[in-house]
Motif scaffolding. Structure first.
Motif: not given
Length: 360
Positions: A113-134
Motif C-alpha cells: 500500500l505504501v509503495n502504491r502511494a496510499c500513505a501520508s508521511p509523518y515524522a517525530s523524534p519518537v518515530t525516528e527512534a525506531l529501529a530501521p526494521a520497524r
C-alpha cells in the motif's frame, strides 16, 4: 484507573452494532469515547481505525488513548488481513471511504500500500527512534513485537515429544503410523494474509521448508483460516500441534492444556505495520494515536496485552541468533508479486489438498 466499566460499555456497543448493521467483511466494530463527548456539537473529532488486531486484545490501549484525548471519539473496525488490504486499496483509489488509521499483521500488504502511494508521511523524534526494521519511508511504522510459535496440547503430547525446532517437528511427522496424522494445524495461506507471510518467510529462511511441506502432506495436516480456530482446536484436542501461530493470540487465551514453544532454530517476530492513509480526514488524530502506541506507556499496555513480547529476564530463553524480526522494508514486495504468489499457493494446495478448512 479502572477500565472495567468502559470495557463493558464498548463490548455492549460492539454487540449492538454487530446486530444492527451489516459489517461487510468486518469481524467486529466498537466505539471508544473520551470525556469531551458531551461538550457540544463539533467539539469531538471522529477517528476511524481499521486493523486486523483482535478487538478484545487491543481494547485496553484504545481505552487509555481516548482517556488521554477527551476531544477524540474512536471507531474501531476489526478486519481480516486480506479484506483490510482490499478495502484500504479501494479507499486509496477513491472507490470508498478512507480510514484515518490502518494497521495490520499482513505487513507485506501494508508495504505494498505504501509503495502504491496510499500513505501520508509523518515524522517525530519518537518515530525516528525506531529501529530501521520497524520504519519505512516515514510512512509505515511497526508498533508491536510478536513471535510466531509452535503450540501443543500438553495433556495429549508427551513433553519429550514437543518439538523445540522444525527438525523436531519433521521427526514427528515422519514416524510410521504417526499419531499426529490429521492432528497438526497451521494457517491457510489463501484466507490468511498473516499465514501467507509466515509461510513465505519460511520458504526464504529455512532449509527445512520443503521437508515441512512433505511432512504436512504425509500427516494430512490441516490448514485453516483463523488464530482462534487453531488455538481452540489445540486446547480441545482436535489438533495436537499447531505451527506458525501468532504468539500474542495464544497468550490472550492461554489455558492449562496449551504449551508454547518459540522454535530454537529460528523464531520470526512480527511488528504490526501502522499507516496513516493519504485520504485520512483526521491526520493529526492518527498521528496522536501512533505517538501514544509507541510511547513507553502505550508499549507497556501493549506488553500487558501480549502484543509486545519482552525478551529480557525469564520471559524467553531464545538466543539472539535465533530471533528473526520481519523487517518492514521493500523486500516484502516480493511476497506480493502475483506470479510468485500463484506458484507458491499452487505448491501449498498440492500439499494440503482437501485438508484445507475455512473455519471450525
Amino acid at each position: 484507573m479502572n477500565w472495567a466499566p468502559l470495557r463493558r460499555a464498548f463490548l455492549a456497543l460492539s454487540l449492538s452494532l454487530s446486530l444492527a448493521t451489516p459489517l461487510r467483511a468486518q469481524e467486529a466494530v466498537a466505539r471508544f469515547v473520551g470525556a469531551g463527548l458531551g461538550a457540544g456539537p463539533g467539539s469531538v473529532r471522529e477517528l476511524l481505525v481499521r486493523s486486523t488486531t483482535d478487538l478484545a486484545i487491543l481494547a485496553p490501549a484504545l481505552e487509555a488513548f481516548v482517556a488521554l484525548n477527551p476531544a477524540l471519539a474512536l471507531t474501531y473496525e476489526q478486519w481480516g488481513s486480506n479484506a483490510l488490504y482490499d478495502v484500504s486499496l479501494a479507499g486509496c483509489q477513491g472507490q470508498g471511504a478512507s480510514a484515518d488509521v490502518v494497521f495490520s499483521s499482513g505487513v507485506h500488504q501494508m508495504v505494498d500500500l505504501v509503495n502504491r502511494a496510499c500513505a501520508s508521511p509523518y515524522a517525530s523524534p519518537v518515530t525516528e527512534a525506531l529501529a530501521p526494521a520497524r520504519r519505512w519511508r516515514d510512512e509505515l511504522w511497526g508498533i508491536t513485537h510478536e513471535p510466531a510459535v509452535i503450540i501443543y496440547n500438553t495433556a495429549l503430547v508427551p513433553a519429550a515429544e514437543a518439538p523445540r525446532t522444525r527438525f523436531g517437528l519433521l521427526d514427528l511427522m515422519r514416524r510410521p503410523n504417526s499419531p499426529y496424522r490429521g492432528k497438526i494445524a497451521t494457517y491457510d495461506i489463501e484466507s490468511s494474509g498473516l499465514g501467507y507471510l509466515f509461510s513465505f518467510m519460511d520458504s526464504l529462511e529455512a532449509t527445512t521448508f520443503g521437508g515441512l511441506l512433505e511432512g504436512f502432506a504425509r500427516t494430512e495436516a490441516v490448514a485453516t483460516c483463523c488464530s482462534n480456530e487453531i488455538i481452540e482446536g489445540v486446547a480441545e484436542g482436535r489438533y495436537l500441534i499447531a505451527y506458525n501461530v501468532l504468539g500474542s493470540y495464544v497468550a490472550a487465551v492461554h489455558g492449562p492444556n496449551i504449551g508454547v514453544i518459540q522454535p530454537e532454530d529460528y523464531t520470526f517476530f512480527l511488528s504490526r505495520a501502522f499507516m496513516i492513509p493519504k485520504g485520512a480526514a483526521q491526520k493529526d488524530g492518527a498521528a496522536a494515536l501512533l505517538e501514544f502506541l509507541l510511547s513507553p506507556g502505550g508499549q507497556a499496555i501493549l506488553a500487558q496485552s501480549s502484543l509486545v513480547q519482552r525478551l529480557d529476564g525469564d520471559v524467553s530463553s531464545l538466543s539472539e541468533s535465533a530471533q528473526r524480526p520481519i523487517a518492514i522494508d521493500p523486500k516484502l514486495l516480493i511476497a506480493m508479486d502475483q506470479h510468485r504468489r500463484q506458484r507458491f499457493v499452487a505448491q501449498w494446495r498440492a500439499t494440503f489438498g482437501t485438508s484445507l478448512r475455512t473455519g471450525p
